[in-house]
Design a protein around this motif. Structure first.
Motif, short mmCIF file in Angstrom:
data_model
loop_
_atom_site.label_atom_id
_atom_site.label_comp_id
_atom_site.label_asym_id
_atom_site.label_seq_id
_atom_site.Cartn_x
_atom_site.Cartn_y
_atom_site.Cartn_z
N TYR A 1 3.01 -0.18 14.94
CA TYR A 1 1.90 0.67 15.39
C TYR A 1 2.03 2.05 14.77
N PRO B 1 0.84 -1.21 0.00
CA PRO B 1 0.00 0.00 0.00
C PRO B 1 0.86 1.24 0.00
N GLU C 1 -8.53 -2.94 5.07
CA GLU C 1 -7.10 -2.76 4.84
C GLU C 1 -6.30 -3.06 6.09
N ARG D 1 -6.29 -6.67 6.55
CA ARG D 1 -5.43 -7.32 5.58
C ARG D 1 -3.96 -7.21 5.98
N VAL E 1 0.88 5.56 0.55
CA VAL E 1 0.15 6.68 1.14
C VAL E 1 0.40 7.88 0.26
N HIS F 1 1.34 7.76 21.60
CA HIS F 1 0.19 8.19 20.82
C HIS F 1 -0.94 8.67 21.74
N GLY G 1 -1.50 11.55 2.40
CA GLY G 1 -2.21 11.18 3.60
C GLY G 1 -3.35 10.21 3.34
N ARG G 2 -3.61 9.90 2.10
CA ARG G 2 -4.71 8.98 1.78
C ARG G 2 -4.13 7.61 1.44
N THR G 3 -4.71 6.58 2.03
CA THR G 3 -4.22 5.23 1.80
C THR G 3 -4.72 4.71 0.47
N VAL G 4 -3.83 4.21 -0.34
CA VAL G 4 -4.21 3.58 -1.60
C VAL G 4 -4.39 2.09 -1.33
N MET G 5 -5.58 1.57 -1.65
CA MET G 5 -5.88 0.17 -1.34
C MET G 5 -5.11 -0.76 -2.26
N SER G 6 -4.78 -1.90 -1.74
CA SER G 6 -4.01 -2.87 -2.51
C SER G 6 -4.82 -4.12 -2.75
N PRO H 1 -5.01 5.41 20.44
CA PRO H 1 -4.98 3.94 20.56
C PRO H 1 -6.38 3.35 20.60
N TYR I 1 -10.98 1.13 5.27
CA TYR I 1 -9.80 1.11 6.14
C TYR I 1 -9.84 -0.12 7.06
N GLN J 1 -0.58 5.46 8.32
CA GLN J 1 -1.28 5.00 7.12
C GLN J 1 -2.78 5.27 7.17
#
Lengths: 194, 245
Positions: free
Chosen positions: B183, A7, B164, B167, A9, A58, A12-17, B195, B161, B189
Motif C-alpha cells: 500500500y 515502473p 497502471e 496492471r 518514479v 495514511h 514523483g511522476r510515474t513512468v508507464m511500463s 485510502p 494511473y 508511486q
C-alpha cells in the motif's frame, strides 16, 4: 512473453511500463483467466488485512479536505470555513482528533463520512477503517468537548469502542482516546488499552 | 483470406436476422462474418485435428465457402438451438470429419496406431474451443481497456494511473506471479491522497474492465440478458477447468 519493465518514479511522476496483456492471456491457464474474470466483481476485496495498518496511517495523515470535500458544495464550504477558523485547513484527521478543542461540526462530518462509507455497498474504503473513523470521532467529541454526537445506546457504543481499541494496527494515541471514551460512558470503569 | 478482426468487433453480434439473410446477401457481408470468427475456429480446428494443422487455413476456407456461402448454412443457425459459437464449432467439426471420410475413401485406411493418437473426445473438443474463445474475449477486453485508459482525450494522467494500478496490483500478480506492491508503494508511486482516493482508483479500474468485458461479449451475444448469461457461462467454464488443474 516479454517481461514487464519495472515502473520507475522520476521526480514523483510515474513512468508507464509495457505489459503485453494479449500474450499474457494466451499463455495462461484457466485458473489465471478465471481470476481475471472475477476481477470485475464488486464484492471482491480491494485490500488485504495486512494493509490496514498502512491504510490507517495514511488516513490519519490525510488532509481532511481531501475526503470530506466530496460532500455537497455547501458542506465543503462550511468545512473550509471551520478549518480555517481553527487553523486546521491543511491539517489531518489525526490533528483534528487530538486537538484540544476540535470543532464539533467537523467531528460530525467525519462521523457522517464514515457512516456513509459503511452504508454504501460500493465503497472501497475498508469497513475497518470506516468503523474506526466513526468511533474515534464520537470518542473525540466525548472527551474533548463532553458532547454526544451519536444517538447510539451506550451498550452499542461500548461495544464499538471496545472493538476499535482491539485492532492491532491502531496507533497508541488513538487507542488511548478510545479507552478514555469507553471509561467515560462505562461509568468510570477503566477501558483497558490492549 | 485475411484473419484480422473487424474494426469494431472481433466477434460479430449474433444478429439472427442478419444471419438468416446472410446466404442471400452479398459476399462482402459474409466475408466480414467469416473473418471475425476465423482465429478461434482455427485454434479449434488445429486442437481438434492436430494432424491437419498444416491444412487449417485451407479447410477453414473450404468450410466458409461450402457451408457459409453456398449451402445456406447460416439460415440454419437458429437461436433456439443454443449459442452461436457452439453452432459454429459443431458445424466445423462435422465438416472436417466429412472431409476426412472423403480422404479415407481415396486412400487406404489408416489404423489408429498409425495415427499415433486417439480420436478426439467430444468434451475435449468443446473445451479447446471454449478456452480459445475465452482467451480471445479477455485479450480483447484488456486491449481495449488499456487503449481507453491511455487515450489522450481522457482525463490524464489520472486515467493512465488507473491502468497502471490495475496492471501492477492485479494483472502482474495474476499473470506473472509478481508480488502485489505494498500500500505504501502505491501511495508513493501514484501520489494517492487518502485510502478513499486509493480505493476509488482501483474501483474505477475494475469498473472499466467490467464495462469493456461486457461490451466485447455483447458484440456477439447480442442483448444485455444474453451478455450477462454469457459472462457467467465463461466464468463458470474457466472455474470448472481450473479445478481440474
Amino acid at each position: 512473453m516479454q517481461d514487464a519493465k519495472k515502473p520507475t518514479v522520476t521526480g514523483g511522476r510515474t513512468v508507464m511500463s509495457d505489459f503485453d496483456s494479449s500474450a499474457a492471456v494466451f499463455k495462461s491457464r484457466a485458473k489465471k483467466l478465471a481470476t481475471l474474470m472475477a476481477t470485475g466483481e464488486e464484492r471482491a476485496k480491494l485490500w488485504r488485512p495486512d494493509e490496514l495498518a498502512a491504510m490507517f496511517r495514511h488516513q490519519m495523515s490525510a488532509p481532511m479536505l481531501v475526503d470530506l470535500g466530496t460532500f455537497d458544495p455547501r458542506t465543503a464550504t462550511r468545512l473550509r470555513t471551520l478549518s480555517e477558523a481553527q487553523g486546521l485547513l491543511l491539517k489531518s484527521f489525526a490533528d483534528l482528533f487530538h486537538h484540544p478543542a476540535p470543532p464539533i461540526e467537523l467531528l460530525e462530518l467525519i462521523k457522517d463520512f464514515a457512516k456513509a462509507n459503511l452504508d454504501h455497498p460500493e465503497s472501497g474504503l475498508p469497513d475497518e477503517i470506516a468503523t474506526t473513523l466513526y468511533y474515534t470521532s464520537i470518542a473525540a467529541a466525548l472527551i474533548r468537548l463532553d458532547a454526544h454526537i451519536s444517538q447510539l445506546p451506550d451498550a452499542d457504543l461500548q461495544c464499538g469502542l471496545r472493538w476499535t481499541m482491539e485492532q492491532a494496527w491502531l496507533d497508541d494515541k488513538t487507542k488511548e482516546l478510545l479507552a478514555k471514551a469507553l471509561e467515560k460512558i462505562s461509568g468510570g470503569q477503566k477501558g483497558t488499552v490492549p | 483470406m485475411a484473419s484480422e478482426p473487424s474494426k469494431s468487433s472481433i466477434f460479430p453480434r449474433t444478429d439472427w436476422a442478419e444471419l438468416g439473410k446472410a446466404a442471400d446477401t452479398d459476399v462482402v457481408r459474409l466475408d466480414r462474418l467469416i473473418r471475425l470468427y476465423w482465429q478461434p475456429l482455427k485454434i479449434f480446428l488445429m486442437a481438434t485435428f492436430p494432424s491437419l494443422k498444416n491444412q487449417a487455413d485451407t479447410l477453414l476456407q473450404d468450410f466458409a465457402e461450402d457451408k457459409l456461402i453456398k449451402e445456406g448454412w447460416l439460415r440454419r443457425a437458429d437461436q433456439s438451438r443454443g449459442r452461436f459459437r457452439d453452432f459454429l464449432k459443431t458445424s466445423l467439426r462435422n465438416f472436417v470429419l466429412d472431409h476426412l471420410n472423403r480422404v479415407e475413401v481415396k486412400n487406404p485406411p489408416i489404423s489408429l496406431e498409425d495415427l499415433e493418437q486417439d480420436p478426439p473426445q467430444p468434451d475435449n473438443l468443446s473445451e479447446e474451443f471454449d478456452l480459445a474463445w475465452a482467451r480471445t474475449v479477455l485479450a480483447e477486453t484488456l486491449r481495449r481497456m488499456e487503449a481507453d485508459c491511455k487515450n489522450p482525450a481522457e482525463d490524464q494522467p489520472r486515467r493512465s494511473y488507473i491502468w497502471e494500478m490495475f496492471r501492477i496490483r492485479l494483472l502482474e500478480p495474476v499473470f506473472n506471479d509478481a508480488a502485489q506492491p505494498s500500500y505504501d508503494q502505491l501511495i508513493e508511486q501514484f501520489g494517492l491522497k487518502s485510502p478513499t482516493d486509493a480505493s476509488n482508483t482501483l474501483l474505477s479500474a475494475k469498473r472499466i474492465f467490467k464495462a469493456h468485458l461486457s461490451k466485447v461479449i455483447k458484440e456477439y451475444a447480442g442483448q444485455d440478458a444474453a451478455t450477462a448469461t454469457e459472462i457467467q457461462a465463461l466464468e463458470d467454464f474457466l472455474v470448472r477447468l481450473s479445478k481440474r488443474g
